[in-house]
Design a protein around this motif. Structure first.
Motif, mmCIF file in Angstrom:
data_model
loop_
_atom_site.group_PDB
_atom_site.id
_atom_site.type_symbol
_atom_site.label_atom_id
_atom_site.label_comp_id
_atom_site.label_asym_id
_atom_site.label_seq_id
_atom_site.Cartn_x
_atom_site.Cartn_y
_atom_site.Cartn_z
ATOM 1 N N UNK A 71 0.833 -1.191 0.000
ATOM 2 C CA UNK A 71 0.000 0.000 0.000
ATOM 3 C C UNK A 71 0.870 1.243 0.000
ATOM 4 N N UNK A 72 0.330 2.290 -0.587
ATOM 5 C CA UNK A 72 0.976 3.597 -0.603
ATOM 6 C C UNK A 72 -0.009 4.560 0.048
ATOM 7 N N UNK A 73 0.135 4.762 1.332
ATOM 8 C CA UNK A 73 -0.847 5.568 2.063
ATOM 9 C C UNK A 73 -0.836 7.038 1.643
ATOM 10 N N UNK A 74 0.283 7.503 1.162
ATOM 11 C CA UNK A 74 0.344 8.894 0.702
ATOM 12 C C UNK A 74 -0.555 9.111 -0.507
ATOM 13 N N UNK A 75 -0.781 8.048 -1.267
ATOM 14 C CA UNK A 75 -1.610 8.126 -2.470
ATOM 15 C C UNK A 75 -2.975 7.481 -2.291
ATOM 16 N N UNK A 76 -3.256 6.980 -1.088
ATOM 17 C CA UNK A 76 -4.514 6.260 -0.837
ATOM 18 C C UNK A 76 -4.682 5.097 -1.812
ATOM 19 N N UNK A 77 -3.625 4.345 -2.010
ATOM 20 C CA UNK A 77 -3.629 3.241 -2.953
ATOM 21 C C UNK A 77 -3.162 1.960 -2.271
ATOM 22 N N UNK A 78 -3.667 0.841 -2.776
ATOM 23 C CA UNK A 78 -3.192 -0.466 -2.363
ATOM 24 C C UNK A 78 -3.019 -1.324 -3.607
ATOM 25 N N UNK A 79 -2.182 -2.345 -3.476
ATOM 26 C CA UNK A 79 -1.845 -3.158 -4.633
ATOM 27 C C UNK A 79 -1.799 -4.636 -4.250
ATOM 28 N N UNK A 80 -1.992 -5.456 -5.249
ATOM 29 C CA UNK A 80 -1.790 -6.892 -5.094
ATOM 30 C C UNK A 80 -1.008 -7.358 -6.315
ATOM 31 N N UNK A 81 0.259 -7.634 -6.109
ATOM 32 C CA UNK A 81 1.103 -8.174 -7.173
ATOM 33 C C UNK A 81 0.933 -9.686 -7.185
ATOM 34 N N UNK A 82 0.547 -10.208 -8.321
ATOM 35 C CA UNK A 82 0.271 -11.637 -8.442
ATOM 36 C C UNK A 82 1.207 -12.239 -9.481
ATOM 37 N N UNK A 83 2.065 -13.126 -9.041
ATOM 38 C CA UNK A 83 3.023 -13.787 -9.915
ATOM 39 C C UNK A 83 2.734 -15.277 -9.993
ATOM 40 N N UNK A 84 3.276 -15.900 -11.024
ATOM 41 C CA UNK A 84 3.103 -17.342 -11.201
ATOM 42 C C UNK A 84 1.635 -17.743 -11.051
ATOM 43 N N UNK A 85 0.792 -17.056 -11.771
ATOM 44 C CA UNK A 85 -0.641 -17.292 -11.657
ATOM 45 C C UNK A 85 -1.019 -18.678 -12.146
#
Length: 123
Positions: A71-85
């Motif tokens: 998450x990047x709280x300064x930007x109010x963003x969150x992420x989910x990096x998904x590899x080897x799906x």
């Protein structure tokens, strides 16, 4: 807080995707968040969760070592990096948030939900 998830799509097995979750309010930065998924005919399940800072995180056994929540709280963003799906990762993915700051694993611990983004993994 309103949440907007994006980044889903069609990918081959072994590929990667990065999901994003944009929050409408600064209160997001002091609260917990999580990524859930729901496959057809199955119940919604927790994939990964984070406390307010990202210093405490949780992963479901099925994705540990392949997915990374951030998450990047300064930007109010969150992420989910998904590899080897894998094909079994195919589902609609939802981001969720709550004003409480601690790590939480149950859908009932979250009161704001994004609209979902579809991830399809082909074999």
């Amino acid at each position: 807080v309103q949440l907007q998830a994006s980044g889903g799509g069609l990918v081959q097995a072994g590929g990667s995707l990065r999901l994003s979750c944009a929050a409408s309010r600064r209160t997001f930065s002091s609260g917990r968040m999580g990524w859930f998924r729901q496959a057809p005919g199955k119940e919604r399940e927790l994939v990964a969760a984070s406390n307010w800072s990202g210093g405490s995180v949780y992963y479901a056994d099925s994705v540990r070592g392949r997915f990374t929540i951030s998450r990047d709280n300064a930007k109010n963003m969150a992420y989910l990096q998904m590899n080897n799906l894998k094909p079994e990762d195919t589902a609609v993915y939802y981001c969720a948030a709550a004003v409480q700051s601690g790590l939480a694993l149950s859908p009932s611990d979250y009161d704001s939900w994004g609209q979902g983004t579809l991830v399809t993994v082909s074999s």
